[in-house]
Design a protein around this motif. Structure first.
Motif, PDB file in Angstrom:
ATOM      1  N   MET A  31      16.973  28.023   5.281  1.00 50.94           N
ATOM      2  CA  MET A  31      17.950  28.596   4.374  1.00 50.94           C
ATOM      3  C   MET A  31      17.338  29.663   3.459  1.00 50.94           C
ATOM      4  O   MET A  31      18.020  30.599   3.059  1.00 50.94           O
ATOM      5  CB  MET A  31      18.598  27.496   3.524  1.00 50.94           C
ATOM      6  N   GLU A  32      16.045  29.524   3.155  1.00 53.15           N
ATOM      7  CA  GLU A  32      15.410  30.509   2.284  1.00 53.15           C
ATOM      8  C   GLU A  32      15.267  31.876   2.941  1.00 53.15           C
ATOM      9  O   GLU A  32      14.969  32.860   2.264  1.00 53.15           O
ATOM     10  CB  GLU A  32      14.046  29.999   1.808  1.00 53.15           C
ATOM     11  N   LEU A  33      15.483  31.954   4.242  1.00 55.55           N
ATOM     12  CA  LEU A  33      15.490  33.253   4.909  1.00 55.55           C
ATOM     13  C   LEU A  33      16.654  34.112   4.421  1.00 55.55           C
ATOM     14  O   LEU A  33      16.575  35.345   4.403  1.00 55.55           O
ATOM     15  CB  LEU A  33      15.591  33.067   6.433  1.00 55.55           C
ATOM     16  N   VAL A  34      17.748  33.456   4.037  1.00 54.19           N
ATOM     17  CA  VAL A  34      18.935  34.180   3.579  1.00 54.19           C
ATOM     18  C   VAL A  34      19.345  33.784   2.158  1.00 54.19           C
ATOM     19  O   VAL A  34      20.209  34.410   1.563  1.00 54.19           O
ATOM     20  CB  VAL A  34      20.132  33.927   4.531  1.00 54.19           C
ATOM     21  N   TRP A  35      18.705  32.746   1.624  1.00 51.54           N
ATOM     22  CA  TRP A  35      19.067  32.194   0.318  1.00 51.54           C
ATOM     23  C   TRP A  35      17.772  31.915  -0.440  1.00 51.54           C
ATOM     24  O   TRP A  35      17.331  30.764  -0.518  1.00 51.54           O
ATOM     25  CB  TRP A  35      19.840  30.898   0.544  1.00 51.54           C
ATOM     26  N   PRO A  36      17.134  32.932  -1.010  1.00 50.66           N
ATOM     27  CA  PRO A  36      15.764  32.830  -1.516  1.00 50.66           C
ATOM     28  C   PRO A  36      15.524  31.779  -2.593  1.00 50.66           C
ATOM     29  O   PRO A  36      14.437  31.236  -2.682  1.00 50.66           O
ATOM     30  CB  PRO A  36      15.486  34.238  -2.069  1.00 50.66           C
ATOM     31  N   SER A  37      16.504  31.488  -3.402  1.00 55.39           N
ATOM     32  CA  SER A  37      16.287  30.576  -4.530  1.00 55.39           C
ATOM     33  C   SER A  37      17.179  29.348  -4.420  1.00 55.39           C
ATOM     34  O   SER A  37      18.069  29.124  -5.242  1.00 55.39           O
ATOM     35  CB  SER A  37      16.548  31.302  -5.858  1.00 55.39           C
ATOM     36  N   ILE A  38      16.943  28.560  -3.415  1.00 59.60           N
ATOM     37  CA  ILE A  38      17.764  27.368  -3.184  1.00 59.60           C
ATOM     38  C   ILE A  38      17.375  26.280  -4.183  1.00 59.60           C
ATOM     39  O   ILE A  38      16.204  26.078  -4.489  1.00 59.60           O
ATOM     40  CB  ILE A  38      17.583  26.876  -1.733  1.00 59.60           C
ATOM     41  N   THR A  39      18.365  25.587  -4.718  1.00 55.30           N
ATOM     42  CA  THR A  39      18.116  24.512  -5.676  1.00 55.30           C
ATOM     43  C   THR A  39      18.100  23.163  -4.962  1.00 55.30           C
ATOM     44  O   THR A  39      18.487  23.055  -3.795  1.00 55.30           O
ATOM     45  CB  THR A  39      19.211  24.480  -6.755  1.00 55.30           C
ATOM     46  N   GLY A  40      17.654  22.135  -5.694  1.00 57.87           N
ATOM     47  CA  GLY A  40      17.622  20.795  -5.120  1.00 57.87           C
ATOM     48  C   GLY A  40      18.995  20.312  -4.670  1.00 57.87           C
ATOM     49  O   GLY A  40      19.158  19.852  -3.535  1.00 57.87           O
TER      50      GLY A  40
END
Length: 274
Positions: free
Chosen positions: A226-235
């Motif tokens: 997901m960080e490939l498209v959503w750099p700052s993912i939360t818990g």
């Protein structure tokens, strides 16, 4: 050039870091780096004229010794190694004592110390992590000293001042290596190329080598994907995405993602013998 940091403590380090990391990206680089070394010379060195040439000489000397990643920029851990006294060098504890090779290891730590499953690490939970880390390496650190470390780390990493660290904050502290997924072209045209990439990806996250992703292995896979498209993912976001992945891929509903189940989710034909 003799620059002394003997009187610098963790609080002073935090002020220096926040001042020079102007864009708050976790690095001092480019013009920030030049400004940092110019500051060192003017404030901590002999009272001589500060010239661009002397700044560059000092920069080259320090970078050759402390730029561990050899990327021409200073990470917060590298700067700590450069200027903090041993007893205040709390950030290096993580680089030296808790090296992380993948997101699976990172998620194991996250799940253990996010003990209330809030999606955040509180100061109390961070203190437990620090205590266990020191104990693991035979170091007896007093409760008051642990509190000092926690306070200093919260000042640096708790950007919104809510007394908690999120998933991205802990990733920064633990110096997690580059996202494993970045080396792959997810839009590879040939089926053979996609299958080859899939094998490498699955084997990387199947740390337990059971032929199925479970627990922190699923977490690590979801985080990196997901960080490939959503750099700052939360818990909490990661938990939601994990549930979505399991709902779509866990065909036999055993709480794990078998290799063939993940292949089907990604549009690949599974091997008949798996």
């Amino acid at each position: 050039m003799d620059c002394s940091f003997d009187n610098l403590d963790a609080s002073g380090f935090q002020e220096i870091w926040q001042y020079f990391d102007a864009d708050d990206n976790g690095y001092i680089e480019g013009k920030e780096l030049d400004n940092f070394f110019r500051h060192m010379m003017s404030k901590l060195g002999p009272k001589e004229k500060v010239t661009d040439e002397r700044v560059q000489r000092l920069k080259e000397r320090f970078m050759s010794a402390y730029d561990v990643s050899a990327d021409g920029r200073l990470q917060i851990q590298e700067l700590a190694m450069m200027i903090l006294p041993e007893d205040e060098n709390f950030l290096l504890v993580f680089r030296r004592e808790a090296p992380l090779d993948n997101s699976v290891d990172f998620m194991k730590i996250w799940r253990k110390y996010d003990s209330d499953s809030s999606g955040y690490i509180s100061a109390v939970e961070l203190k437990s992590f620090l205590k266990d880390l020191f104990h693991k390496h035979g170091k007896d650190v007093s409760s008051s000293k642990l509190d000092e470390y926690v306070d200093a780390m919260m000042k640096i990493f708790d950007k919104n001042k809510d007394g908690c660290l999120d998933l991205n904050d802990l990733s920064r502290i633990l110096d997690l290596k580059e996202n494993f997924m970045l080396q792959f072209q997810m839009s590879a045209s040939s089926q053979a190329a996609r299958k080859s990439d899939f094998e490498k990806i699955f084997n990387h996250y199947d740390v337990s080598q059971t032929g199925a992703l479970e627990g922190a292995e699923v977490d690590g896979f979801v985080k990196d994907m997901m960080e490939l498209v959503w750099p700052s993912i939360t818990g909490p976001e990661l938990d939601q995405l994990r549930a979505v992945l399991l709902r779509h891929c866990d065909v036999n509903q055993d709480g794990k993602i078998q290799k063939n189940e993940l292949a089907l989710c990604l549009g690949l034909k599974p091997n008949k013998d798996k």
